[in-house]
Design a protein around this motif. Structure first.
Motif, PDB file in Angstrom:
ATOM      1  N   THR A 216      20.833  33.858  23.484  1.00 18.79           N
ATOM      2  CA  THR A 216      19.565  32.739  23.826  1.00 18.79           C
ATOM      3  C   THR A 216      20.230  31.925  25.019  1.00 18.79           C
ATOM      4  O   THR A 216      20.922  31.613  25.361  1.00 18.79           O
TER       5      THR A 216
ATOM      6  N   LEU B 165      13.555  28.109  28.115  1.00 10.88           N
ATOM      7  CA  LEU B 165      14.436  28.619  26.771  1.00 10.88           C
ATOM      8  C   LEU B 165      13.945  29.696  26.425  1.00 10.88           C
ATOM      9  O   LEU B 165      12.879  29.860  26.022  1.00 10.88           O
TER      10      LEU B 165
ATOM     11  N   VAL C 292      10.919  21.503  30.405  1.00  8.55           N
ATOM     12  CA  VAL C 292      11.232  22.409  29.380  1.00  8.55           C
ATOM     13  C   VAL C 292      10.287  23.412  29.099  1.00  8.55           C
ATOM     14  O   VAL C 292       9.300  22.821  28.366  1.00  8.55           O
TER      15      VAL C 292
ATOM     16  N   LEU D 268       9.288  27.223  26.996  1.00  9.44           N
ATOM     17  CA  LEU D 268       9.683  28.089  25.791  1.00  9.44           C
ATOM     18  C   LEU D 268       8.981  29.370  25.931  1.00  9.44           C
ATOM     19  O   LEU D 268       7.818  29.759  26.044  1.00  9.44           O
TER      20      LEU D 268
ATOM     21  N   ASP E  64       9.002  32.631  23.799  1.00 11.77           N
ATOM     22  CA  ASP E  64       9.354  33.210  22.420  1.00 11.77           C
ATOM     23  C   ASP E  64       8.612  34.608  22.382  1.00 11.77           C
ATOM     24  O   ASP E  64       8.126  34.955  21.288  1.00 11.77           O
TER      25      ASP E  64
ATOM     26  N   ALA F  32      13.114  24.557  20.186  1.00  6.22           N
ATOM     27  CA  ALA F  32      13.206  24.054  21.568  1.00  6.22           C
ATOM     28  C   ALA F  32      12.904  22.787  21.583  1.00  6.22           C
ATOM     29  O   ALA F  32      13.567  22.142  22.738  1.00  6.22           O
TER      30      ALA F  32
ATOM     31  N   VAL G 256       7.594  20.191  25.159  1.00  8.40           N
ATOM     32  CA  VAL G 256       7.940  21.504  25.441  1.00  8.40           C
ATOM     33  C   VAL G 256       6.575  22.152  25.494  1.00  8.40           C
ATOM     34  O   VAL G 256       5.930  22.052  24.482  1.00  8.40           O
TER      35      VAL G 256
ATOM     36  N   ARG H 122       4.653  25.888  25.645  1.00  8.55           N
ATOM     37  CA  ARG H 122       5.244  27.314  25.393  1.00  8.55           C
ATOM     38  C   ARG H 122       4.479  28.066  26.619  1.00  8.55           C
ATOM     39  O   ARG H 122       3.474  27.906  26.973  1.00  8.55           O
TER      40      ARG H 122
END
Length: 502
Positions: A157, A170, A221, A223, A225, A278, A300, A302
């Protein structure tokens, strides 16, 4: 429960067994997994050279140990077992199993028992009939993951420099066993911790890594995924099962195998496990940044597919690594975690070059099962966890997989053996084998359980009273819900543990 003995007066009953759990389990683990690389048939699983009268007494390897086993003693650290132990006579074994393998109410059981060393079939009740396997499906997934990814593989990760100044991304890499706190090197669940990742990220930013422009300002931040493709939920899963927490939408990062609380393995799961992870990371990052004189923007976002920096060019700011695939497979088998199984299937698909959807996971697992030499003509897979009722696998196919793990030529599969629950001691068998009818198998039977509303299954391995390794699978379909059919499987596996049927 007061201490008692079996009819022979030589074996501990369940009350005594629980008093020697740690001692017995360590000894069993040494026998089960200390297998020499390159040996086609594991020496410990072939049985000792003993006279036939040995079956009238409790043999040394089935007695409570006086001391802990010392790894490395004997051939491959496996003690006195050899290849000349008598193989059970099929008719004698069948006579006993036909007395225990009976349904309580509707439905039927199929089953098979084989000698692990030779593959000789010792008991066969419609073993080639395709049936709903429930969580025994995870045996196929475990073997495929170990073959493709290898038992020593870890998932990373990462936090990488974002596409805009001040942003960090992240990035999920397949670890759904993340912990919210510091990394715990001795754990499987929580081996990689988000607090550790956050602190490492702040250090990198303060050092000016990646040219993010966040070393003296506000961090945003993001994300990513996007590792998996396709729908996060399979249409083969019942919405009621999803609502109950048997499954949740699949993402390539999650806390606690998509559980709100690592101590609670039942009940509803987060429906967006990646965003939950996250948000936790952002909170840990906020704490670490404050101490360093930085700030973190709330929320956060995406990142859009394709908007994340290319892996080859992305500047890695911080990284934490999961437990090994072997350790994760052990946890998956021991606890029968559907979410972890489906993620392991998708990571297996990625390992074969497939995109990583649910369909890709099924295709990758079935291909590996075929490559192991297991015939799959009648096998049907709707998922890789066993939650779907549309799965169809025979008892023979399940024992073929177990036999490959225990005594096949691919030693990577040995890593799965320690994950099989131990009767009366660990995992999904911890609370079973506690009555007089099944106590003979406690501490000896190691098997993967499977349970759906009208389905139960038990597939695994056991060294019998003569020292012969047997592999077995019993599968019940169309059963009366709420009946005592699990006890029938436990009694049948206990028969194998106590068998001197030669």
């Amino acid at each position: 429960m007061k201490p008692s003995t079996s009819p022979a007066g030589t074996r501990p009953a369940p009350g005594r067994l629980r008093g020697i759990v740690a001692l017995l389990l360590q000894t069993l683990l040494v026998v089960a997994v200390a297998l020499p690389a390159g040996v086609v048939i594991a020496p410990a699983f072939l049985g000792p050279d003993r006279p036939s009268k040995a079956s009238q007494e409790t043999p040394p390897w089935q007695q409570v140990p006086a001391t802990l086993s010392a790894p490395g003693t004997g051939p491959g650290g496996l003690g006195p077992l050899a290849g000349t132990a008598p193989v059970p006579v099929g008719a004698a074994l069948a006579a006993r199993l036909n007395g225990t393998l009976k349904t309580d109410g509707g439905g039927t059981f199929t089953g098979i028992v084989q000698d692990a060393a030779t593959g000789q079939v010792l008991f066969n009740r419609a073993a080639d009939q395709a049936r709903v396997p429930a969580s025994n499906m995870k045996l196929l997934t475990a073997s495929a993951a170990l073959r493709v990814l290898g038992p020593d593989r870890r998932f990373s990760t990462r936090v990488v420099a974002g596409p805009t100044p001040g942003s960090v991304v992240l990035t999920g890499g397949g670890d759904v066993l993340l912990g919210a706190g510091e990394s715990d090197p001795g754990a499987v669940l929580g081996r990689a911790g988000l607090a550790t990742l956050a602190r490492a990220t702040v250090r990198a930013l303060k050092d000016g890594a990646g040219g993010t422009g966040a070393g003296t300002g506000t961090i945003r931040v993001l994300l990513d995924d996007s590792l998996f493709s396709g729908p996060p939920l399979s249409p083969a899963w019942s919405p009621e099962d999803v609502a109950a927490g048997e499954m949740a939408p699949l993402y390539p990062l999650a806390l606690n195998s998509a559980r709100f609380d690592p101590a609670k393995t039942t009940g509803p799961r987060p429906q967006d496990a990646a965003m939950t992870a996250a948000a936790t990371f952002a909170a840990r990052l906020t704490d670490a940044a404050k101490a360093a004189g930085l700030s973190v923007a709330p929320g956060v976002a995406r990142i859009a597919p394709g908007a994340s920096p290319e892996p080859a060019s992305a500047k890695v700011l911080a990284e934490v690594q999961s437990a090994t695939v072997g350790e994760q497979v052990d946890l998956m088998l021991r606890t029968s975690d559907n979410y972890l199984a489906e993620v392991m299937g998708r990571m297996t698909a990625r390992g074969t070059g497939r995109p990583g959807s649910g369909k890709d996971a099924i295709a990758a697992v079935l291909q590996q099962v075929r490559d192991m030499g297991v015939p799959t003509g009648a096998l049907r897979a709707a998922d890789v966890s066993g939650l779907a009722l549309a799965n169809q696998v025979s008892a023979r196919q399940l024992t073929d997989v177990v036999r490959a793990m225990a005594s096949g030529t691919d030693t990577r599969l040995r890593a799965a053996l320690a994950g099989f629950p131990v009767a009366g001691l660990t995992g999904t068998l911890e609370d079973r084998y506690t009555d007089a009818a099944s106590a003979a198998g406690a501490g000896l039977v190691r098997a993967k359980t499977g349970t759906l509303n009208t389905v139960i299954a038990l597939s695994g391995y056991v060294v019998d009273a003569d020292g012969r390794l047997l592999v077995f699978s019993f599968v019940g379909n169309g059963l009366t819900p709420g009946s005592a059919n699990k006890a029938a499987l436990d009694r049948s596996a206990a028969v194998l543990a106590g068998c001197g049927c030669h």
